[in-house]
Design a protein around this motif. Structure first.
Motif, PDB file in Angstrom:
ATOM      1  N   LYS A  40       0.952  -1.273   0.096  1.00  0.00           N
ATOM      2  CA  LYS A  40       0.000   0.114   0.122  1.00  0.00           C
ATOM      3  C   LYS A  40       0.911   1.200   0.025  1.00  0.00           C
ATOM      4  CE  LYS A  40      -4.069  -2.018   1.853  1.00  0.00           C
ATOM      5  NZ  LYS A  40      -5.326  -1.887   2.832  1.00  0.00           N
ATOM      6  N   ALA A  41       2.010   1.049  -0.148  1.00  0.00           N
ATOM      7  CA  ALA A  41       2.857   2.135  -0.284  1.00  0.00           C
ATOM      8  C   ALA A  41       3.372   2.427  -1.777  1.00  0.00           C
ATOM      9  CB  ALA A  41       4.077   2.256   0.825  1.00  0.00           C
ATOM     10  N   ILE A  42       3.001   3.353  -2.562  1.00  0.00           N
ATOM     11  CA  ILE A  42       3.485   3.802  -3.928  1.00  0.00           C
ATOM     12  C   ILE A  42       4.197   4.486  -4.159  1.00  0.00           C
ATOM     13  CG2 ILE A  42       2.182   3.828  -6.225  1.00  0.00           C
ATOM     14  CD1 ILE A  42       1.256   1.241  -4.854  1.00  0.00           C
ATOM     15  N   GLU A  43       5.177   4.411  -4.925  1.00  0.00           N
ATOM     16  CA  GLU A  43       6.324   5.507  -5.354  1.00  0.00           C
ATOM     17  C   GLU A  43       5.828   5.424  -7.052  1.00  0.00           C
ATOM     18  OE1 GLU A  43      10.778   5.737  -6.684  1.00  0.00           O
ATOM     19  OE2 GLU A  43      10.303   4.584  -4.715  1.00  0.00           O
ATOM     20  N   MET A  44       5.174   6.464  -7.343  1.00  0.00           N
ATOM     21  CA  MET A  44       4.764   6.741  -8.771  1.00  0.00           C
ATOM     22  C   MET A  44       6.001   7.552  -9.272  1.00  0.00           C
ATOM     23  SD  MET A  44       2.608   6.301 -11.234  1.00  0.00           S
ATOM     24  CE  MET A  44       1.362   5.568 -10.399  1.00  0.00           C
ATOM     25  N   THR A  45       6.736   6.838 -10.243  1.00  0.00           N
ATOM     26  CA  THR A  45       7.731   7.423 -10.629  1.00  0.00           C
ATOM     27  C   THR A  45       7.590   8.612 -11.894  1.00  0.00           C
ATOM     28  OG1 THR A  45       8.269   6.043 -12.306  1.00  0.00           O
ATOM     29  CG2 THR A  45       9.211   5.668  -9.992  1.00  0.00           C
ATOM     30  N   PHE A  46       8.369   9.640 -11.873  1.00  0.00           N
ATOM     31  CA  PHE A  46       8.208  10.742 -12.986  1.00  0.00           C
ATOM     32  C   PHE A  46       8.697  10.124 -14.173  1.00  0.00           C
ATOM     33  CE2 PHE A  46       6.417  13.355 -10.114  1.00  0.00           C
ATOM     34  CZ  PHE A  46       5.458  14.353 -10.539  1.00  0.00           C
ATOM     35  N   THR A  47       8.990   9.058 -14.398  1.00  0.00           N
ATOM     36  CA  THR A  47       9.512   8.346 -15.779  1.00  0.00           C
ATOM     37  C   THR A  47       8.218   7.957 -16.334  1.00  0.00           C
ATOM     38  OG1 THR A  47       9.957   6.246 -14.610  1.00  0.00           O
ATOM     39  CG2 THR A  47      11.766   7.696 -14.836  1.00  0.00           C
ATOM     40  N   ALA A  48       7.091   7.721 -15.631  1.00  0.00           N
ATOM     41  CA  ALA A  48       5.918   7.216 -15.997  1.00  0.00           C
ATOM     42  C   ALA A  48       5.057   8.647 -16.794  1.00  0.00           C
ATOM     43  CB  ALA A  48       4.943   6.761 -14.871  1.00  0.00           C
ATOM     44  N   PRO A  49       4.250   8.415 -17.802  1.00  0.00           N
ATOM     45  CA  PRO A  49       3.556   9.762 -18.254  1.00  0.00           C
ATOM     46  C   PRO A  49       2.717  10.074 -17.231  1.00  0.00           C
ATOM     47  CG  PRO A  49       3.688   7.763 -19.783  1.00  0.00           C
ATOM     48  CD  PRO A  49       4.297   7.416 -18.751  1.00  0.00           C
ATOM     49  N   ALA A  50       2.462  11.537 -17.022  1.00  0.00           N
ATOM     50  CA  ALA A  50       1.460  12.387 -16.208  1.00  0.00           C
ATOM     51  C   ALA A  50       1.540  11.846 -14.934  1.00  0.00           C
ATOM     52  CB  ALA A  50       0.080  11.860 -16.787  1.00  0.00           C
ATOM     53  N   ALA A  51       2.698  11.192 -14.481  1.00  0.00           N
ATOM     54  CA  ALA A  51       2.685  10.823 -12.902  1.00  0.00           C
ATOM     55  C   ALA A  51       1.956  11.944 -12.096  1.00  0.00           C
ATOM     56  CB  ALA A  51       4.268  10.845 -12.515  1.00  0.00           C
ATOM     57  N   THR A  80      10.151  19.725  -9.690  1.00  0.00           N
ATOM     58  CA  THR A  80       9.205  18.426  -9.772  1.00  0.00           C
ATOM     59  C   THR A  80       8.839  18.087  -8.781  1.00  0.00           C
ATOM     60  OG1 THR A  80      10.798  17.720 -11.666  1.00  0.00           O
ATOM     61  CG2 THR A  80       9.418  15.925 -10.777  1.00  0.00           C
ATOM     62  N   ALA A  81       9.582  18.166  -7.618  1.00  0.00           N
ATOM     63  CA  ALA A  81       8.828  17.785  -6.301  1.00  0.00           C
ATOM     64  C   ALA A  81       7.740  18.564  -5.737  1.00  0.00           C
ATOM     65  CB  ALA A  81      10.121  18.073  -5.182  1.00  0.00           C
ATOM     66  N   ARG A  82       7.766  19.943  -6.249  1.00  0.00           N
ATOM     67  CA  ARG A  82       6.624  20.881  -5.849  1.00  0.00           C
ATOM     68  C   ARG A  82       5.337  20.528  -6.647  1.00  0.00           C
ATOM     69  NH1 ARG A  82       4.139  25.883  -7.031  1.00  0.00           N
ATOM     70  NH2 ARG A  82       3.602  26.817  -5.034  1.00  0.00           N
ATOM     71  N   ILE A  83       5.674  20.097  -8.350  1.00  0.00           N
ATOM     72  CA  ILE A  83       4.646  19.575  -8.910  1.00  0.00           C
ATOM     73  C   ILE A  83       3.903  18.447  -8.186  1.00  0.00           C
ATOM     74  CG2 ILE A  83       3.827  18.536 -11.035  1.00  0.00           C
ATOM     75  CD1 ILE A  83       5.949  20.516 -12.261  1.00  0.00           C
ATOM     76  N   ALA A  84       4.847  17.499  -7.656  1.00  0.00           N
ATOM     77  CA  ALA A  84       4.304  16.220  -7.156  1.00  0.00           C
ATOM     78  C   ALA A  84       3.658  16.492  -5.695  1.00  0.00           C
ATOM     79  CB  ALA A  84       5.622  15.174  -6.789  1.00  0.00           C
ATOM     80  N   ILE A  85       4.152  17.321  -4.850  1.00  0.00           N
ATOM     81  CA  ILE A  85       3.597  17.610  -3.851  1.00  0.00           C
ATOM     82  C   ILE A  85       2.211  18.215  -3.674  1.00  0.00           C
ATOM     83  CG2 ILE A  85       3.989  19.107  -1.444  1.00  0.00           C
ATOM     84  CD1 ILE A  85       6.917  18.634  -1.920  1.00  0.00           C
ATOM     85  N   LEU A  86       2.062  19.045  -4.787  1.00  0.00           N
ATOM     86  CA  LEU A  86       0.714  19.887  -4.957  1.00  0.00           C
ATOM     87  C   LEU A  86      -0.218  19.064  -5.668  1.00  0.00           C
ATOM     88  CD1 LEU A  86       2.008  23.336  -6.303  1.00  0.00           C
ATOM     89  CD2 LEU A  86       1.295  22.894  -4.266  1.00  0.00           C
ATOM     90  N   ALA A  87       0.509  17.802  -5.931  1.00  0.00           N
ATOM     91  CA  ALA A  87      -0.504  16.996  -6.689  1.00  0.00           C
ATOM     92  C   ALA A  87      -0.952  16.032  -5.495  1.00  0.00           C
ATOM     93  CB  ALA A  87       0.036  16.257  -7.856  1.00  0.00           C
ATOM     94  N   GLY A  88      -0.456  15.931  -4.492  1.00  0.00           N
ATOM     95  CA  GLY A  88      -0.895  15.034  -3.296  1.00  0.00           C
ATOM     96  C   GLY A  88       0.281  13.982  -2.893  1.00  0.00           C
ATOM     97  N   ALA A  89       1.389  14.163  -3.511  1.00  0.00           N
ATOM     98  CA  ALA A  89       2.308  13.434  -3.318  1.00  0.00           C
ATOM     99  C   ALA A  89       2.866  13.372  -1.530  1.00  0.00           C
ATOM    100  CB  ALA A  89       3.535  13.361  -3.839  1.00  0.00           C
ATOM    101  N   ARG A  90       2.780  12.348  -0.727  1.00  0.00           N
ATOM    102  CA  ARG A  90       3.025  12.408   0.690  1.00  0.00           C
ATOM    103  C   ARG A  90       4.581  12.298   1.003  1.00  0.00           C
ATOM    104  NH1 ARG A  90      -0.902   8.913   3.838  1.00  0.00           N
ATOM    105  NH2 ARG A  90       0.332   9.311   5.560  1.00  0.00           N
ATOM    106  N   PHE A  91       5.349  11.569  -0.070  1.00  0.00           N
ATOM    107  CA  PHE A  91       6.679  11.450   0.112  1.00  0.00           C
ATOM    108  C   PHE A  91       7.451  11.635  -1.225  1.00  0.00           C
ATOM    109  CE2 PHE A  91       5.053   7.144  -0.508  1.00  0.00           C
ATOM    110  CZ  PHE A  91       6.228   6.550  -1.243  1.00  0.00           C
ATOM    111  N   ILE A  92       8.806  12.060  -1.234  1.00  0.00           N
ATOM    112  CA  ILE A  92       9.597  12.310  -2.616  1.00  0.00           C
ATOM    113  C   ILE A  92      10.804  11.583  -2.424  1.00  0.00           C
ATOM    114  CG2 ILE A  92      10.691  13.920  -3.707  1.00  0.00           C
ATOM    115  CD1 ILE A  92       7.839  14.658  -3.939  1.00  0.00           C
ATOM    116  N   VAL A  93      11.024  10.692  -3.562  1.00  0.00           N
ATOM    117  CA  VAL A  93      12.078   9.830  -3.524  1.00  0.00           C
ATOM    118  C   VAL A  93      13.074  10.283  -4.904  1.00  0.00           C
ATOM    119  CG1 VAL A  93      12.939   7.391  -3.858  1.00  0.00           C
ATOM    120  CG2 VAL A  93      10.736   7.800  -2.714  1.00  0.00           C
TER     121      VAL A  93
END
Length: 217
Positions: A40-51, A80-93
């Motif tokens: 249940k912990a998902i790292e959606m990578t920014f190599t995937a389209p529209a991450a 990229t980190a800010r884009i992810a965080i504003l989208a709802g990402a709870r952690f950054i890898v």
């Protein structure tokens, strides 16, 4: 509080699914399949389209499940980190440590998990607020890396990614890791859009984690 809650959720999950994909839909369904299987912990990578869009959609879909924690991976810079965080990402890898990304994550109280290969990198990342260190690539560093790092820095939380599989999970946890990141060995079947196989593999990872924890209890 938000940061510590997320770190605890990652530790509770024990396995972080590193999700890639050739299309937005493929990556999304891969994440769903992992969650269905108990990872249940998902790292959606920014190599995937529209991450970022997948992060937002997954966050909304599983908002009622407190065990699900959606983060972003392959984050190379603070933009990229800010884009992810504003989208709802709870952690950054990240695959490596980036000081500016670390500082940005600290401002948002979002855990930053940078890839490190040396004790100097680990110590620097910790100094800038990283509470979990990604041992990457795990298949190059090996289990001994964890033991060697934790000897002088016993307080460090380490999550290996790369080379983690069902056969060596126990070795990693015995060395003292807080969680493991699993990519191709967990999600490989998604390349053929066989998401049922991904779910089955996720179930195997989850059961192995429960077995490891029961033996350590």
């Amino acid at each position: 509080m938000q940061k510590s809650t997320t770190i605890q959720a990652i530790a509770n999950s024990g396995v972080v699914a590193v999700v890639r994909g050739d299309s937005r839909n493929q990556a999304y369904q891969t994440a769903q399949a992992c969650i269905k299987g108990g990872v249940k912990a998902i790292e959606m990578t920014f190599t995937a389209p529209a991450a970022d869009k997948n992060i937002a959609a997954l966050t909304q879909e599983y908002i009622s499940d407190p065990e699900v924690v959606i983060g972003a991976g392959t984050v190379l810079d603070p933009i990229t980190a800010r884009i992810a965080i504003l989208a709802g990402a709870r952690f950054i890898v990240s695959p490596s440590f980036d000081q500016d990304t670390s500082l940005l994550c600290n401002e948002y109280q979002i855990p930053y998990i940078p890839g490190c290969m040396t004790i100097t990198e680990v110590q620097t990342a910790m100094r800038y607020g990283a509470e979990i260190i990604k041992a990457f690539p795990g298949n190059v560093l090996g289990v001994k890396f964890v033991k060697d790092i934790k000897a002088p820095l016993p307080q460090v939380n380490i999550m290996p990614t790369g080379g983690v599989n069902l056969d060596n999970m126990q070795e990693w946890f015995a060395a003292g890791v807080v969680a493991v990141g699993a990519g191709g060995n967990l999600t490989g079947a998604a390349a053929d859009n066989d998401f049922a196989a991904v779910t089955k593999q996720a179930q195997a990872y989850h059961q192995e984690l429960l077995r490891i924890r029961s033996e350590r209890a």
